[in-house]
Design a protein around this motif. Structure first.
Motif, PDB file in Angstrom:
ATOM      1  N   PRO A 167       8.997   5.484  -4.823  1.00 47.97           N
ATOM      2  CA  PRO A 167       8.106   5.114  -5.932  1.00 47.97           C
ATOM      3  C   PRO A 167       8.791   4.935  -7.286  1.00 47.97           C
ATOM      4  CG  PRO A 167       7.790   7.396  -5.283  1.00 47.97           C
ATOM      5  CD  PRO A 167       8.711   6.804  -4.273  1.00 47.97           C
ATOM      6  N   SER A 182      10.827  -1.654  -4.117  1.00 39.38           N
ATOM      7  CA  SER A 182      10.139  -0.404  -4.449  1.00 39.38           C
ATOM      8  C   SER A 182       9.386   0.100  -3.218  1.00 39.38           C
ATOM      9  CB  SER A 182       9.170  -0.610  -5.622  1.00 39.38           C
ATOM     10  OG  SER A 182       8.008  -1.257  -5.176  1.00 39.38           O
ATOM     11  N   ASP A 224       8.295   1.301   0.247  1.00 41.13           N
ATOM     12  CA  ASP A 224       8.827   0.975   1.568  1.00 41.13           C
ATOM     13  C   ASP A 224       8.912  -0.539   1.729  1.00 41.13           C
ATOM     14  OD1 ASP A 224       9.464   1.977   4.399  1.00 41.13           O
ATOM     15  OD2 ASP A 224       8.068   0.330   4.713  1.00 41.13           O
ATOM     16  N   PHE A 284       5.890  -2.477   3.440  1.00 38.55           N
ATOM     17  CA  PHE A 284       4.516  -2.357   2.959  1.00 38.55           C
ATOM     18  C   PHE A 284       4.329  -3.220   1.717  1.00 38.55           C
ATOM     19  CE2 PHE A 284       1.084   0.037   0.721  1.00 38.55           C
ATOM     20  CZ  PHE A 284       0.085  -0.247   1.639  1.00 38.55           C
ATOM     21  N   SER A 319       6.592   5.265   0.361  1.00 34.83           N
ATOM     22  CA  SER A 319       5.676   4.328  -0.296  1.00 34.83           C
ATOM     23  C   SER A 319       4.882   5.017  -1.409  1.00 34.83           C
ATOM     24  CB  SER A 319       4.702   3.770   0.751  1.00 34.83           C
ATOM     25  OG  SER A 319       3.725   2.988   0.124  1.00 34.83           O
ATOM     26  N   SER A 320       4.483   4.213  -2.393  1.00 34.48           N
ATOM     27  CA  SER A 320       3.608   4.744  -3.453  1.00 34.48           C
ATOM     28  C   SER A 320       2.329   5.313  -2.835  1.00 34.48           C
ATOM     29  CB  SER A 320       3.258   3.645  -4.459  1.00 34.48           C
ATOM     30  OG  SER A 320       2.694   2.531  -3.805  1.00 34.48           O
ATOM     31  N   THR A 348      -2.685  -1.942  -6.966  1.00 29.25           N
ATOM     32  CA  THR A 348      -3.287  -2.737  -8.037  1.00 29.25           C
ATOM     33  C   THR A 348      -2.208  -3.576  -8.722  1.00 29.25           C
ATOM     34  OG1 THR A 348      -2.888  -1.115  -9.770  1.00 29.25           O
ATOM     35  CG2 THR A 348      -4.870  -0.808  -8.440  1.00 29.25           C
ATOM     36  N   LEU A 358       3.542   7.040 -10.478  1.00 32.43           N
ATOM     37  CA  LEU A 358       3.898   8.157  -9.597  1.00 32.43           C
ATOM     38  C   LEU A 358       5.406   8.407  -9.607  1.00 32.43           C
ATOM     39  CD1 LEU A 358       1.499   7.175  -6.700  1.00 32.43           C
ATOM     40  CD2 LEU A 358       1.451   9.377  -7.905  1.00 32.43           C
ATOM     41  N   ALA A 381      -0.273   1.292 -10.666  1.00 35.89           N
ATOM     42  CA  ALA A 381      -1.215   2.330 -10.238  1.00 35.89           C
ATOM     43  C   ALA A 381      -1.728   2.056  -8.819  1.00 35.89           C
ATOM     44  CB  ALA A 381      -2.391   2.398 -11.204  1.00 35.89           C
TER      45      ALA A 381
HETATM   46  C1  LIG Z   1       4.523  -5.168  -4.750  1.00 34.99           C
HETATM   47  S1  LIG Z   1       3.708  -3.651  -4.455  1.00 34.99           S
HETATM   48  C2  LIG Z   1       4.981  -2.798  -3.641  1.00 34.99           C
HETATM   49  C3  LIG Z   1       4.504  -1.615  -2.831  1.00 34.99           C
HETATM   50  C4  LIG Z   1       5.674  -0.808  -2.272  1.00 34.99           C
HETATM   51  N1  LIG Z   1       6.360  -1.528  -1.231  1.00 34.99           N
HETATM   52  C5  LIG Z   1       5.261   0.557  -1.759  1.00 34.99           C
HETATM   53  O1  LIG Z   1       5.467   0.851  -0.570  1.00 34.99           O
HETATM   54  O2  LIG Z   1       4.776   1.349  -2.568  1.00 34.99           O
HETATM   55  C6  LIG Z   1       3.681  -2.954  -6.076  1.00 34.99           C
HETATM   56  C7  LIG Z   1       2.493  -2.028  -6.276  1.00 34.99           C
HETATM   57  O3  LIG Z   1       2.742  -0.756  -5.674  1.00 34.99           O
HETATM   58  C8  LIG Z   1       2.143   0.274  -6.463  1.00 34.99           C
HETATM   59  N2  LIG Z   1       3.198   1.145  -6.968  1.00 34.99           N
HETATM   60  C9  LIG Z   1       4.529   1.005  -6.799  1.00 34.99           C
HETATM   61  N3  LIG Z   1       5.197   2.020  -7.393  1.00 34.99           N
HETATM   62  C10 LIG Z   1       4.248   2.824  -7.938  1.00 34.99           C
HETATM   63  C11 LIG Z   1       4.294   4.050  -8.677  1.00 34.99           C
HETATM   64  N4  LIG Z   1       5.447   4.651  -8.965  1.00 34.99           N
HETATM   65  N5  LIG Z   1       3.122   4.593  -9.084  1.00 34.99           N
HETATM   66  C12 LIG Z   1       1.947   4.017  -8.795  1.00 34.99           C
HETATM   67  N6  LIG Z   1       1.844   2.849  -8.097  1.00 34.99           N
HETATM   68  C13 LIG Z   1       2.978   2.274  -7.677  1.00 34.99           C
HETATM   69  C14 LIG Z   1       1.392  -0.417  -7.605  1.00 34.99           C
HETATM   70  O4  LIG Z   1       0.081  -0.666  -7.166  1.00 34.99           O
HETATM   71  C15 LIG Z   1       2.206  -1.705  -7.729  1.00 34.99           C
HETATM   72  O5  LIG Z   1       1.480  -2.719  -8.390  1.00 34.99           O
END
Ligand SMILES: C[S@@+](CC[C@H](N)C(=O)[O-])C[C@H]1O[C@@H](n2cnc3c(N)ncnc32)[C@H](O)[C@@H]1O
Length: 207
Positions: free
Chosen positions: A12, A77, A79, A82, A105-106, A147, A176, A200
């Motif tokens: 995260p 970021s 996993d 995902f 993952s987040s 989101t 997170l 978030a």
């Molecule tokens: C493109 S997606 C990638 C998801 C990532 N592969 C995962 O497994 O968490 C990006 C989204 O993941 C979430 N995200 C990633 N890092 C985060 C964190 N540290 N805190 C909260 N949400 C996070 C948010 O919703 C963000 O807009």
């Protein structure tokens, strides 16, 4: 000689959640490919850098140009599998040319922070997607949603209320693992009234 693209999940954000396996692969990289925040995490390494901006095609072209002769590591970021770059890379490279190092993952960290099991959770991403994709899942709980700044928690709250969903608890997990981490527990009305935010995860439950 290489010929393998190493796709590494960084977790995260905080190094506390970077696995030793991921760190080992990253430190051996000759070329690091990733977004600004991911590259900054390894500012001390001497590897060549390719920053991914909005244009993924440019990153694919850069990877294609060097992965046969250099150790290329793609940083993502959470996993890789995902809602991340793995799907894109699989469209351009055969699986035998990919190595995937999983990351936390987040979503995993969100459920851990909330002390909730997620074995029956429905997982959805609104990152760059329309709110209407929530429609088939309005009665699924827990419902965990990635989101983005446009489809932010307030927009999701307003959408769920407009669809007649009531009596739900909303938990918003922002930033997170970072020092700025915030966990907000409210209801749909409270979430709908919040200011827009990025980075978030939202978890909706019926209790
Ligand atoms: C493109 S997606 C990638 C998801 C990532 N592969 C995962 O497994 O968490 C990006 C989204 O993941 C979430 N995200 C990633 N890092 C985060 C964190 N540290 N805190 C909260 N949400 C996070 C948010 O919703 C963000 O807009």
């Amino acid at each position: 000689m290489e010929g393998v693209i190493h796709v590494v999940g960084l977790g995260p954000g905080s190094r506390d959640y970077l696995t030793p396996a991921a760190e080992r692969v990253v430190t051996q990289a000759e070329v690091l490919v990733g977004g600004r925040r991911a590259l900054d995490l390894f500012a001390g390494l001497s590897a060549q850098r390719v920053e991914i901006t909005g244009r993924l095609d440019d990153a694919i072209t850069a990877i294609r140009a060097c992965y046969r002769n250099h150790r290329v590591v793609v940083l993502v970021s959470g996993d890789p599998g995902f809602y991340s770059l793995l799907a894109v890379l699989r469209r351009h490279f055969p699986p035998e040319e990919l190595e995937v190092i999983p990351g936390i993952s987040s979503i995993q960290l969100a459920f851990a922070r909330l002390k909730l099991p997620w074995d029956h959770a429905t997982l959805i991403s609104l990152h760059g997607r329309e709110l209407s994709i929530l429609q088939p899942f309005l009665d699924k709980f827990p419902l965990a949603i990635l989101t983005d700044p446009v489809h932010s928690p307030s927009q999701i709250g307003q959408y769920l209320l407009s669809q007649g969903v009531t009596n739900r608890q909303a938990r918003i997990c922002q930033d997170l693992s970072y020092p700025s981490e915030r966990i907000i527990v409210t209801d749909l009305e409270g979430m709908a009234a919040m200011e827009a935010m990025g980075n978030a995860v939202v978890v909706i439950t019926d209790e």
